[in-house]
Design a protein around this motif. Sequence first.
Motif, PDB file in Angstrom:
ATOM      1  N   TYR A  42       0.835  -1.205   0.000  1.00 33.52           N
ATOM      2  CA  TYR A  42       0.000   0.000   0.000  1.00 33.52           C
ATOM      3  C   TYR A  42       0.868   1.252   0.000  1.00 33.52           C
ATOM      4  O   TYR A  42       0.534   2.256  -0.639  1.00 33.52           O
ATOM      5  N   ARG A  43       1.972   1.200   0.708  1.00 31.33           N
ATOM      6  CA  ARG A  43       2.900   2.336   0.710  1.00 31.33           C
ATOM      7  C   ARG A  43       3.498   2.542  -0.685  1.00 31.33           C
ATOM      8  O   ARG A  43       3.654   3.676  -1.148  1.00 31.33           O
ATOM      9  N   TRP A  48       3.697   5.599  -5.733  1.00 34.84           N
ATOM     10  CA  TRP A  48       3.484   5.605  -7.183  1.00 34.84           C
ATOM     11  C   TRP A  48       2.437   6.650  -7.578  1.00 34.84           C
ATOM     12  O   TRP A  48       2.608   7.360  -8.569  1.00 34.84           O
ATOM     13  N   CYS A  49       1.385   6.759  -6.794  1.00 34.70           N
ATOM     14  CA  CYS A  49       0.354   7.767  -7.077  1.00 34.70           C
ATOM     15  C   CYS A  49       0.944   9.179  -6.990  1.00 34.70           C
ATOM     16  O   CYS A  49       0.647  10.041  -7.831  1.00 34.70           O
ATOM     17  N   ALA A  59     -10.916   8.316  -6.482  1.00 31.86           N
ATOM     18  CA  ALA A  59     -10.832   6.897  -6.136  1.00 31.86           C
ATOM     19  C   ALA A  59     -10.666   6.014  -7.363  1.00 31.86           C
ATOM     20  O   ALA A  59      -9.936   5.009  -7.333  1.00 31.86           O
ATOM     21  N   ALA A  60     -11.327   6.369  -8.459  1.00 34.42           N
ATOM     22  CA  ALA A  60     -11.218   5.562  -9.678  1.00 34.42           C
ATOM     23  C   ALA A  60      -9.795   5.586 -10.223  1.00 34.42           C
ATOM     24  O   ALA A  60      -9.272   4.563 -10.691  1.00 34.42           O
ATOM     25  N   ALA A  61      -9.157   6.750 -10.167  1.00 32.91           N
ATOM     26  CA  ALA A  61      -7.783   6.869 -10.652  1.00 32.91           C
ATOM     27  C   ALA A  61      -6.822   6.075  -9.772  1.00 32.91           C
ATOM     28  O   ALA A  61      -5.883   5.434 -10.271  1.00 32.91           O
ATOM     29  N   ILE A  62      -7.040   6.103  -8.470  1.00 31.58           N
ATOM     30  CA  ILE A  62      -6.196   5.327  -7.562  1.00 31.58           C
ATOM     31  C   ILE A  62      -6.372   3.830  -7.826  1.00 31.58           C
ATOM     32  O   ILE A  62      -5.405   3.064  -7.827  1.00 31.58           O
ATOM     33  N   THR A  63      -7.607   3.417  -8.070  1.00 27.45           N
ATOM     34  CA  THR A  63      -7.882   2.010  -8.359  1.00 27.45           C
ATOM     35  C   THR A  63      -7.182   1.564  -9.636  1.00 27.45           C
ATOM     36  O   THR A  63      -6.597   0.472  -9.701  1.00 27.45           O
ATOM     37  N   VAL A 105      -5.134   6.183   0.356  1.00 30.95           N
ATOM     38  CA  VAL A 105      -5.085   5.194  -0.719  1.00 30.95           C
ATOM     39  C   VAL A 105      -5.652   3.854  -0.252  1.00 30.95           C
ATOM     40  O   VAL A 105      -6.459   3.224  -0.941  1.00 30.95           O
ATOM     41  N   ALA A 106      -5.246   3.439   0.947  1.00 34.55           N
ATOM     42  CA  ALA A 106      -5.585   2.098   1.425  1.00 34.55           C
ATOM     43  C   ALA A 106      -7.044   1.936   1.816  1.00 34.55           C
ATOM     44  O   ALA A 106      -7.523   0.807   1.940  1.00 34.55           O
ATOM     45  N   THR A 107      -7.759   3.030   2.023  1.00 38.60           N
ATOM     46  CA  THR A 107      -9.163   2.917   2.420  1.00 38.60           C
ATOM     47  C   THR A 107     -10.130   2.954   1.240  1.00 38.60           C
ATOM     48  O   THR A 107     -11.344   2.908   1.440  1.00 38.60           O
TER      49      THR A 107
END
Length: 232
Positions: A42-43, A48-49, A59-63, A105-107
Amino acid sequence: MTSQPTPFVIGIDGPSGSGKSSVSRAVATQLGAGYLDTGAMYRALTWWCCHTEIDLGNAAAITRAAVELPLDIGDDPSAPTVVVDGTDVAEAIRTSEVSSLVSTVATVPEVRVEMQRRQRELIEQIAARHGSCVAEGRDVTTVIAPDAQVRILLTASEEARLRRRSLEVHGATDEAAIDATRDQVVRRDRDDSTVSQFTEAADGVSVVDTSDLDFEGSVAAVMALVDAARRR
């Protein structure tokens, strides 16, 4: 025909500062097992993000980033490596910047689904390679490896966890250093608890409270559970 031994998996869960990473690496080393730090994944995604300037409010972009993440994570407990798109990020993912953003990111639920899929595959591969795998991080005992032969919730008092993380990050345990660490530990656990249960043991999960244990004692307590399971 001689049957192959079943790969042995040890899952260790728990809140920030409970000793998950250091104890898990020591246990894996003693066992000659492979090691997986799911939290580092996750880190790495968070790094990377930020590196690719992805909007952490999207959220869609992170996914999408999670699905496409070019991650190579090593399984040597004595020298675990984290490489993203050819860049060694083992130190970069431990910075205060990443620590302060990783919960964002992780949530994201869809991110967790993708990362958990990767983690299950990695545990299977590592266990097959080494005969056993010690995997640590959120959800390992309940969602990622619920059928692991050993499942442990490593916990400690908030005071003990803050002191350890402060020493790790700031090299000191005075009041100022602990206050500077509080957000990373307390807020992150609060945020992560909205999508992950890691403060109470699920059925079949053993609890090891390290509040009053030193490092060697914590390792010994986990090894006692591992040895008992192996004898069974």
